[in-house]
Each structure stands twice: as C-alpha cells, then as structure tokens.
Design a protein around this motif. Sequence first.
Motif, PDB file in Angstrom:
ATOM      1  N   SER A   4       0.830  -1.208   0.000  1.00  0.00           N
ATOM      2  CA  SER A   4       0.000   0.000   0.000  1.00  0.00           C
ATOM      3  C   SER A   4       0.863   1.256   0.000  1.00  0.00           C
ATOM      4  O   SER A   4       0.525   2.254  -0.653  1.00  0.00           O
ATOM      5  N   GLU A  20       2.203   1.726  -3.526  1.00  0.00           N
ATOM      6  CA  GLU A  20       1.147   2.205  -4.421  1.00  0.00           C
ATOM      7  C   GLU A  20       0.914   3.701  -4.253  1.00  0.00           C
ATOM      8  O   GLU A  20       0.737   4.433  -5.234  1.00  0.00           O
ATOM      9  N   ILE A  21       0.922   4.165  -3.001  1.00  0.00           N
ATOM     10  CA  ILE A  21       0.725   5.594  -2.747  1.00  0.00           C
ATOM     11  C   ILE A  21       1.888   6.401  -3.318  1.00  0.00           C
ATOM     12  O   ILE A  21       1.700   7.487  -3.884  1.00  0.00           O
ATOM     13  N   GLY A  70       1.461   6.635  -7.137  1.00  0.00           N
ATOM     14  CA  GLY A  70       0.438   7.623  -7.469  1.00  0.00           C
ATOM     15  C   GLY A  70       0.913   9.040  -7.213  1.00  0.00           C
ATOM     16  O   GLY A  70       0.639   9.954  -7.997  1.00  0.00           O
ATOM     17  N   GLY A  71       1.656   9.228  -6.111  1.00  0.00           N
ATOM     18  CA  GLY A  71       2.174  10.555  -5.784  1.00  0.00           C
ATOM     19  C   GLY A  71       3.179  11.054  -6.806  1.00  0.00           C
ATOM     20  O   GLY A  71       3.173  12.235  -7.175  1.00  0.00           O
ATOM     21  N   ALA A  85      -2.072   7.830 -11.691  1.00  0.00           N
ATOM     22  CA  ALA A  85      -2.112   8.289 -10.301  1.00  0.00           C
ATOM     23  C   ALA A  85      -3.286   7.689  -9.545  1.00  0.00           C
ATOM     24  O   ALA A  85      -3.147   7.259  -8.396  1.00  0.00           O
ATOM     25  N   ILE A 134      -3.512   4.589  -6.085  1.00  0.00           N
ATOM     26  CA  ILE A 134      -4.030   5.131  -4.830  1.00  0.00           C
ATOM     27  C   ILE A 134      -5.336   4.434  -4.446  1.00  0.00           C
ATOM     28  O   ILE A 134      -5.573   4.116  -3.274  1.00  0.00           O
ATOM     29  N   ALA A 176      -4.536   1.144  -3.049  1.00  0.00           N
ATOM     30  CA  ALA A 176      -3.957   1.258  -1.707  1.00  0.00           C
ATOM     31  C   ALA A 176      -5.052   1.310  -0.642  1.00  0.00           C
ATOM     32  O   ALA A 176      -4.958   0.650   0.400  1.00  0.00           O
TER      33      ALA A 176
END
Length: 253
Positions: free
Chosen positions: A99, A102-103, A106-107, A211, A215, A218
């Motif tokens: 997770s 994944e964040i 996306g960030g 992105a 997210i 996550a």
Amino acid sequence: MAVGFAMNCVKSLLILFNFMFWLLGVGLVAVGASIIGDGKTIHALRLTEFDQQLLTSTCNAMIAVGVIAILIGFIGCAGAAWENKCLLGTFIAIMGVLSLIEIIIGGVALANKHKAENYLKEKIDHISDTQYQNLTAEVKKFVDTIQAEFRCCGMKSVRDWAPDYPGTCNCTQKTGDDVQDGVCDTTTGRWKKPCDTKIMDNLRGAISVMAGMPIAVAFITWIGMAMAFVLFRSKDGGPPTFIIRGHEYKAFA
C-alpha cells in the motif's frame, strides 16, 4: 455461535476480497502495459525532451505491483481458506508494504503531471511555429500519427501548415461518419479542429489513470488488511480483542 458465524463471514469476505484484489492486480498490469504501449503518449513526451524514463519507470513499477498483487491474492485466499496464521501474517505484512508503494507511485505521477503538461505545451507551440516541410522526420511522424488518430489538423491552428498541408489533414477520403460527426470541413476538405487540446487531454488522461489506480488500490488493501487482522487475532482463541483508552473490547461479542 454468534462469534463463529461472524468469523465465517469475515473468512468468506476475505476470500472474496482476495479474488477482487487479484483482479485489481491484473488491472494494474493491463494499465501499465497499455500506457507503455501507447505510442502517442510516449512519443509526445520524447519530443518534449521530458524525462520519458520517469514515465516508463512509473509504468514498470505499476506492472510490478500488479504482479505482486496477483501473488498476494493467492496467499490471502489460501490463508483465509485454511485459517493459517503464518499465511495471514505474511499477507498483512506484504499488503502494508504494498500500500505504501502504491501511494508513492500515485504521488510521483501526480507530482509530475504539471511538469509533463508544461513541457508538452512548449513543444506544441514550437511545432506550431514551424512549417511542416521544415520539421524533422521524427516530428513529422508524430504529427501525422496524431492527426490521423485524433482527426485534427495543425497543432494550435488548422492553418499551421498552410499552404502546403500534409495528407493526414485531408478528410474527404474518409468515411461518411466523419462528415456526420462534424469533424470534417467539406469546404476545405480538411479536419476542422487543431490537435493541441486532444494531445493534452490524452496526456492528462494517461497521468490521471497512473495516479488514481494505485491510490485506489492502496485504500482497498487497507480493507483487506483489517479483515485479515481480525481473522488472524481470532486464531489466538476466542474473538479478537482491541484495547482503546485502557478499555478492552471484543469484536463480535
């Protein structure tokens, strides 16, 4: 009886969750591969001298996370079906790390969105100010591909290439649907609109998917972690307990 029924519900939901998570992993692999295979987006960024490797690396990371998610789906299903603490603990730990990755993915995509858009806009402006005949072979290939794909002519204006328009600006030999859709100017025989808006929309769409997808996954992983934790704690004997502000609470009690 109530506790046993509740644990069976959690077990069934966790198995279902892992099946859905497996499908999401397949989705991540598909999205990452499709963006890498999207010649329009990759080629456009190459022309802007934007760090194309960053986009490719992000997509590769998305594919890697998708493959890991597929494997985790199998581990989670097995752990829930057999109520195996080792597999459930492994599932929770890997999901936590996944997770975070994944964040981050996306960030990174969101952080570079405006940078990519600005680079691409500058390059579109430069191409628009250059006669088609004076463009390099690589840029001509990009322009022709975009005009044929998006049914447009010119970068910022339909008169960018006047008076010598490339063949991909012509729409008179296309299907009747082009006339009915209102994208073909039957008077000039060329596409009605320039390509800049469609190019930018294509890039924004690709980055938004890059992105948003990781997210979203996550947040979903946290739901799976919570269910796995409940099932994991239940194997210690009795329903799982939680201590909040010094008070002990039993789940499903």
